[in-house]
Design a protein around this motif. Structure first.
Motif, mmCIF file in Angstrom:
data_model
loop_
_atom_site.group_PDB
_atom_site.id
_atom_site.type_symbol
_atom_site.label_atom_id
_atom_site.label_comp_id
_atom_site.label_asym_id
_atom_site.label_seq_id
_atom_site.Cartn_x
_atom_site.Cartn_y
_atom_site.Cartn_z
ATOM 1 N N ASN A 44 39.868 32.392 40.957
ATOM 2 C CA ASN A 44 40.889 31.763 40.101
ATOM 3 C C ASN A 44 41.867 32.754 39.456
ATOM 4 O O ASN A 44 42.892 32.344 38.933
ATOM 5 C CB ASN A 44 40.197 30.992 38.960
ATOM 6 N N LYS A 47 45.756 33.121 40.332
ATOM 7 C CA LYS A 47 46.529 31.881 40.405
ATOM 8 C C LYS A 47 47.601 31.870 39.311
ATOM 9 O O LYS A 47 47.489 32.595 38.302
ATOM 10 C CB LYS A 47 45.588 30.685 40.269
ATOM 11 N N ASN A 126 50.069 27.351 48.884
ATOM 12 C CA ASN A 126 48.766 26.709 49.053
ATOM 13 C C ASN A 126 48.928 25.188 49.020
ATOM 14 O O ASN A 126 49.605 24.659 48.127
ATOM 15 C CB ASN A 126 47.848 27.155 47.891
ATOM 16 N N ASN A 167 48.242 28.559 53.385
ATOM 17 C CA ASN A 167 46.819 28.232 53.263
ATOM 18 C C ASN A 167 46.642 26.742 52.944
ATOM 19 O O ASN A 167 47.361 26.203 52.097
ATOM 20 C CB ASN A 167 46.233 29.073 52.110
ATOM 21 N N HIS A 204 36.627 23.856 54.116
ATOM 22 C CA HIS A 204 35.652 23.184 53.252
ATOM 23 C C HIS A 204 35.094 22.010 54.057
ATOM 24 O O HIS A 204 35.702 20.942 54.123
ATOM 25 C CB HIS A 204 36.325 22.669 51.974
ATOM 26 N N TRP A 263 33.412 30.734 50.103
ATOM 27 C CA TRP A 263 33.976 30.490 48.767
ATOM 28 C C TRP A 263 32.917 30.634 47.671
ATOM 29 O O TRP A 263 32.649 29.710 46.907
ATOM 30 C CB TRP A 263 34.674 29.124 48.727
ATOM 31 N N TRP A 271 31.943 26.084 43.511
ATOM 32 C CA TRP A 271 32.599 24.925 42.894
ATOM 33 C C TRP A 271 31.993 23.619 43.413
ATOM 34 O O TRP A 271 32.216 22.570 42.822
ATOM 35 C CB TRP A 271 34.108 24.975 43.145
HETATM 36 C C1 XIL Z 1 38.748 26.195 43.061
HETATM 37 C C2 XIL Z 1 37.791 27.098 42.315
HETATM 38 O O1 XIL Z 1 36.705 27.382 43.156
HETATM 39 C C3 XIL Z 1 37.321 26.451 41.040
HETATM 40 O O2 XIL Z 1 36.595 27.379 40.245
HETATM 41 C C4 XIL Z 1 38.511 25.928 40.239
HETATM 42 O O3 XIL Z 1 38.035 25.199 39.133
HETATM 43 C C5 XIL Z 1 39.409 25.051 41.081
HETATM 44 O O4 XIL Z 1 39.816 25.782 42.227
HETATM 45 N N1 XIL Z 1 41.332 25.103 47.310
HETATM 46 C C6 XIL Z 1 41.763 26.338 46.862
HETATM 47 C C7 XIL Z 1 40.974 27.064 45.835
HETATM 48 O O5 XIL Z 1 42.737 26.881 47.386
HETATM 49 O O6 XIL Z 1 41.791 27.830 44.994
HETATM 50 C C8 XIL Z 1 40.131 26.125 45.022
HETATM 51 O O7 XIL Z 1 39.293 26.906 44.162
HETATM 52 C C9 XIL Z 1 39.311 25.214 45.920
HETATM 53 C C10 XIL Z 1 40.203 24.385 46.780
#
Ligand code: XIL
Length: 297
Positions: A44, A47, A126, A167, A204, A263, A271
């Motif tokens: 995070n 960001k 993103n 991404n 994911h 991740w 997460w």
């Molecule tokens: C997620 C983090 O893992 C969490 O800790 C946060 O609360 C929200 O973001 N896509 C992305 C990542 O590009 O930045 C996200 O990460 C998960 C989904």
């Protein structure tokens, strides 16, 4: 090889993890992360809400904590992310139109200047697409359809040495609208000379034991456009060993698939922790999925 990073390096690839600055004091976590991986993404801390909490006032404390931790151990770092509809600072959420467009440009310039020459890649933009392949509506999209290419042109000028990636998630299945939408954008960018070097598939995965349809075709098709491909945020419901082995093998089969990032380290760091989606259990033990990945590298 006996670690993920070393095994990936045998074919010139990397194996990375997301790192959270808040966990760098946890020695179980840092021991595993420092041993197994050779690429790091800040989960995070790089960001927009973290790096520019007030307009024009940049903050790199937690991002630098991760950067320093990684580079002191010889690990490389991917930057994530510069322009996104989510995790914007409050001041940015309330902007639109030309002032938001300028704020985006200023944000990219400010953050990239700080990390100039230091990162392996930046996720410049993103998650800009809807599931059907149309553009996701957001305040950024509201500044005009050219916002993505403006972000990439700004990024190239700010740091010509870093790879610039688009991404997204749910772009793994070749027969999916969103995959086609992203593919068509990258093809268009390549044909018009808009700078782009790589595409990140978040990966994911949610359930089942087989890969999304034609996953290998997706990887090879993106690569054939002349961009590198990376799996950037891998986690898999219940850490299905067949999906983990399959996604690793699929990357290994495509020369331009340059690396894989999971991740998080342990399930408890994820997460999606309730789905136990990672390669290490809550105690830091290697799971069966770890072995299936290592064997596929
Ligand atoms: C997620 C983090 O893992 C969490 O800790 C946060 O609360 C929200 O973001 N896509 C992305 C990542 O590009 O930045 C996200 O990460 C998960 C989904």
């Amino acid at each position: 090889a006996s670690t993920l990073g070393a095994a990936a390096a045998q074919s010139g690839r990397y194996f990375g993890t997301a790192i959270a600055a808040s966990r760098l004091g946890d020695s179980t976590y840092t021991t595993i992360a420092g041993r197994e991986f050779n690429m790091v993404t800040a989960e995070n801390e790089m960001k927009p809400d973290a790096t520019e909490p007030n307009r024009g006032q940049f903050s790199f404390n937690s991002g630098d904590q991760i950067y320093n931790w990684a580079t002191q151990r010889g690990l490389k770092v991917r930057g994530h992310t510069l322009a996104w509809h989510s995790q914007q600072p409050g001041w940015m959420q309330s902007l639109n139109g030309s002032s938001l467009r300028q704020a985006m440009i200023d944000h990219i310039n400010g953050v990239m200047a700080h990390y100039k020459g230091k990162l392996a890649a930046w996720d410049v933009v993103n998650e800009a697409f809807n599931e059907d392949g149309s553009r996701r509506s957001s305040n950024l999209q509201g500044t005009g359809n050219d916002w993505i290419e403006v972000a990439f042109r700004t990024a190239r000028a700010a740091d010509p040495s870093v790879k610039l990636c688009y991404n997204d998630y749910n772009i793994e299945n070749w027969s999916y609208g969103k995959t086609q939408g992203v593919y068509n954008m990258i093809r268009d960018f390549k044909s018009r000379g808009v700078p782009i070097d790589c595409v990140g598939l978040q990966t994911h995965f949610t359930g089942g034991s087989s890969l999304p349809g034609n996953f290998p075709t997706t990887l090879s098709s993106f690569a054939a456009l002349g961009v590198d491909v990376a799996l950037t945020e891998v986690d898999v419901t219940s850490a299905s060993t067949s999906q983990y082995a399959g996604l690793t093998q699929a990357c290994m089969n495509v020369p331009r698939c340059i690396g894989i990032t999971v991740w998080g380290v342990r399930d408890s760091d994820s997460w999606r922790s309730s789905e136990s989606p990672l390669l290490f259990d809550n105690s830091g033990n290697k799971k069966a999925a770890y072995t299936s990945v290592l064997n596929a590298l």
